[in-house]
Design an enzyme around this catalytic site. Structure first.
Site, PDB file in Angstrom:
ATOM      1  N   SER A  82     -16.548  11.651  30.281  1.00  0.00           N
ATOM      2  CA  SER A  82     -16.727  10.687  29.971  1.00  0.00           C
ATOM      3  C   SER A  82     -14.888  10.691  29.980  1.00  0.00           C
ATOM      4  O   SER A  82     -14.956  11.294  28.650  1.00  0.00           O
ATOM      5  CB  SER A  82     -17.789  10.289  28.377  1.00  0.00           C
ATOM      6  OG  SER A  82     -17.579   9.131  28.144  1.00  0.00           O
TER       7      SER A  82
ATOM      8  N   ASP B  87     -18.536   4.106  18.091  1.00  0.00           N
ATOM      9  CA  ASP B  87     -17.770   3.144  18.734  1.00  0.00           C
ATOM     10  C   ASP B  87     -19.023   2.484  18.480  1.00  0.00           C
ATOM     11  O   ASP B  87     -19.059   1.032  17.966  1.00  0.00           O
ATOM     12  CB  ASP B  87     -17.848   3.750  20.047  1.00  0.00           C
ATOM     13  CG  ASP B  87     -16.431   4.441  20.638  1.00  0.00           C
ATOM     14  OD1 ASP B  87     -15.590   4.239  19.418  1.00  0.00           O
ATOM     15  OD2 ASP B  87     -16.037   4.440  22.074  1.00  0.00           O
TER      16      ASP B  87
ATOM     17  N   ARG C 124     -11.076   0.034  18.937  1.00  0.00           N
ATOM     18  CA  ARG C 124     -11.816  -0.893  19.181  1.00  0.00           C
ATOM     19  C   ARG C 124     -11.972  -2.383  18.549  1.00  0.00           C
ATOM     20  O   ARG C 124     -12.882  -3.660  18.676  1.00  0.00           O
ATOM     21  CB  ARG C 124     -13.363   0.163  18.550  1.00  0.00           C
ATOM     22  CG  ARG C 124     -13.473   1.053  19.231  1.00  0.00           C
ATOM     23  CD  ARG C 124     -13.350   1.283  20.709  1.00  0.00           C
ATOM     24  NE  ARG C 124     -13.944   2.163  21.439  1.00  0.00           N
ATOM     25  CZ  ARG C 124     -14.035   2.059  23.008  1.00  0.00           C
ATOM     26  NH1 ARG C 124     -12.728   1.501  23.053  1.00  0.00           N
ATOM     27  NH2 ARG C 124     -14.261   3.313  23.335  1.00  0.00           N
TER      28      ARG C 124
ATOM     29  N   ASP D 275     -20.841   2.734  32.333  1.00  0.00           N
ATOM     30  CA  ASP D 275     -22.017   2.161  31.113  1.00  0.00           C
ATOM     31  C   ASP D 275     -21.434   0.913  31.771  1.00  0.00           C
ATOM     32  O   ASP D 275     -23.058   0.029  31.267  1.00  0.00           O
ATOM     33  CB  ASP D 275     -21.528   2.954  29.654  1.00  0.00           C
ATOM     34  CG  ASP D 275     -21.752   4.598  30.011  1.00  0.00           C
ATOM     35  OD1 ASP D 275     -22.130   5.080  30.727  1.00  0.00           O
ATOM     36  OD2 ASP D 275     -21.564   4.918  28.493  1.00  0.00           O
TER      37      ASP D 275
END
Length: 414
Positions: free
Chosen positions: A176, A124, A95, A15
Site C-alpha cells: 500500500s 487517515d 490530508r 480502495d
C-alpha cells in the site's frame, strides 16, 4: 439521477476504485470523484477516466501542489515538526489540504455527504473526518471500510475482479503506497513483519546508497524567513524547488526511513518512507536556525516542534492550537534567512557551510584567540552566582553531618 450526492476523495487506487460502485450499490447515490493532485506524478486525466468508467457521474481534478507546499509543508518545516524523531509527516500534511478541497467541491455541488477510502485502523480517517467537521459539520461522512464486509486487500481485489474494475494491485504485489511531492510511503507486504528488512524493490524515489555515486555532491539551499526559496543560487517556486531536491537527493540515496510508529488509535505500525528533498530541506533549515536563533528561543522551540508534529500526525490541523503555534513559529522565523550547503554521499548528509546576514555567531567572541569582546574575568562572578544553590546545599549537608558526628561521639562517651 438520485438527489443525494456524495463527493469521494478519489485516488484511483485499490480502495477508492471499488468505493465508487459500492456507494452506488449501497446508497443509491450520485458519486462525484474529487481527484487531488498533490504531486503524486500520475496522469490525472487517466485517473479521471477511470473514475467515470467505474461509475462516477463527474470528476473534479484539483491541482493542490503549491498550496500543499506553501500552506502545509513549509509551516511544518519552520516548526521543525518531526514525529517520533523520524517521520517527516508526508502523508499527515497532505490530508487536510485534500479534505479542504473536497469540502469545497461538496459545497459547490450541493452534495449531502463526503466519503474517503481510509481504513478503520489507521490515522487517515481521523485526519479527513476532523477536517470535515471543522470545515462543514453538516456534511455526512461515509467511511466504507467501517461499513462493508470486506476484511482485507485480498477481499478488495476479488471485489474489483467480480466487477471488472481495473486495478494495479495484485495478491502477489500487495504494498500500500501513498505518494505526493514531499514523500512516498510503503506499507504492507514484507513490511508487516518488523523483523524483515525492506525489499530492494520496495524503494522507488531513491537509489540504494550502495549504488549511489562514489563522489560527494554538494547542494546549496537558500531560505527566506524560514522557507526554502532557491537551490544552488537559482530562485525556484515551491513545486520546482522540491522536485529538484527530490532528484538530487534521490540519486544520492538520501531520504530513506524505516519506522515503527505509534498510530493515533493506539496501534503500532511499520512503514518505509522516502522523503529525499524533504530530508535536505529539514537538515538545512535546522542548521540555519543554529546561526539565527537565540539559545532560549531555540531550546523552547524544540518543545513546540514536538507538539506541532503530534497535532499534524493526529489530524488536528484545523484547530486554534495549531494556529496559535503558527504565530509563535512565524515570529521565530523572521531572521531565518541565508544559505546552507550540504554534502551528499551514499545516503549520508553532512553540513559544508552556513551563512546568514542575521547570524548571531560572533567570531570575535567564539574564537580561541582572546579579544576585547569577552572578558574572561567576568566568568568568575557568573559561576559563583550559578553555583550558589549548590553551595547552599553543601553547607546544609556539612552542617547536618557535623551535628550527626557530634551526636555519635556523645553517645559513645556515655
Amino acid at each position: 439521477m438520485p438527489d443525494n450526492k456524495v463527493v469521494l476523495a478519489y485516488s484511483g487506487g485499490l480502495d477508492t476504485s471499488i468505493i465508487i460502485p459500492w456507494l452506488i450499490e449501497n446508497y443509491g447515490c450520485e458519486v462525484i470523484a474529487m481527484v487531488a493532485d498533490v504531486g503524486q506524478g500520475e496522469d490525472m486525466q487517466a485517473v479521471a477516466k477511470k473514475a467515470i468508467k467505474t461509475g462516477a457521474s463527474k470528476v473534479v481534478v484539483e491541482d493542490l501542489r503549491e498550496e500543499f507546499l506553501r500552506e502545509y509543508v513549509y509551516p511544518c518545516v519552520k516548526a521543525g515538526a518531526v514525529y517520533e524523531n523520524k517521520y517527516l509527516l508526508g502523508t499527515s500534511m497532505a490530508r487536510p489540504v485534500i479534505a479542504k478541497a473536497q469540502v469545497k467541491i461538496a459545497l459547490q455541488e450541493g452534495a449531502t455527504a463526503v466519503s474517503h477510502g481510509c481504513t478503520g485502523k489507521g490515522n487517515d480517517q481521523v485526519r479527513f473526518e476532523h477536517a470535515y467537521q471543522a470545515l462543514a459539520p453538516h456534511l455526512k461522512c461515509i467511511a466504507p471500510w467501517r461499513e462493508w464486509t470486506l476484511k482485507s486487500r485480498e477481499d478488495c481485489i476479488e471485489y474489483a475482479d467480480q466487477r471488472n474494475i481495473p486495478i494495479t494491485a495484485s495478491k502477489t504485489k500487495i504494498h500500500s503506497r501513498d505518494k505526493n511531492i514531499w514523500h512516498l510511503s510503503h506499507e504492507g507486504g514484507e513490511l508487516e513483519d518488523p523483523a524483515n528488512a525492506p525489499a530492494d524493490t520496495t524503494w522507488q524515489m531513491t537509489v540504494s546508497p550502495k549504488q549511489a555515486p562514489d563522489k560527494e555532491e554538494a547542494v546549496e539551499i537558500g531560505f527566506e524567513s524560514g522557507a526554502p526559496v532557491s537551490v544552488n543560487g537559482e530562485a525556484l517556486d515551491p513545486v520546482a524547488l522540491v522536485n529538484t531536491l527530490n532528484e538530487i537527493a534521490g540519486r544520492n540515496g538520501v531520504g530513506r526511513t524505516d519506522l515503527v510508529e505509534n498510530r493515533f488509535v493506539g496501534i503500532k505500525s511499520r512503514g518505509a518512507y522516502e522523503t529525499p528533498g524533504g530530508t535536505l530541506i529539514m537538515a538545512a533549515h535546522h542548521e540555519l536556525e543554529t546561526l539565527c536563533l537565540d539559545r532560549e528561543v531555540a531550546h523552547f522551540k524544540q518543545h513546540i516542534g514536538l507538539k506541532y508534529a503530534e497535532i499534524v500526525y493526529f489530524g488536528l490541523w484545523f484547530t486554534p492550537l495549531r494556529e496559535a503555534l503558527d504565530a509563535f513559529v512565524a515570529n521565530t522565523q523572521k531572521n531565518v534567512t541565508g544559505t546552507v550547503k550540504l554534502g551528499l554521499y551514499k545516503g549520508n548528509v553532512t553540513t559544508l557551510s552556513r551563512k546568514s546576514p542575521y547570524s548571531l555567531y560572533r567570531l570575535d567572541i567564539a574564537s580561541f584567540t582572546m579579544g576585547d569582546s569577552y572578558d574572561q574575568k567576568d566568568a568568575e562572578g557568573f559561576i559563583r552566582i550559578l553555583g550558589l544553590p549548590a553551595r547552599s546545599q553543601a553547607w546544609l549537608r556539612q552542617q547536618m553531618e557535623g551535628e550527626a558526628l557530634k551526636e555519635a561521639l556523645s553517645e559513645s562517651n556515655d
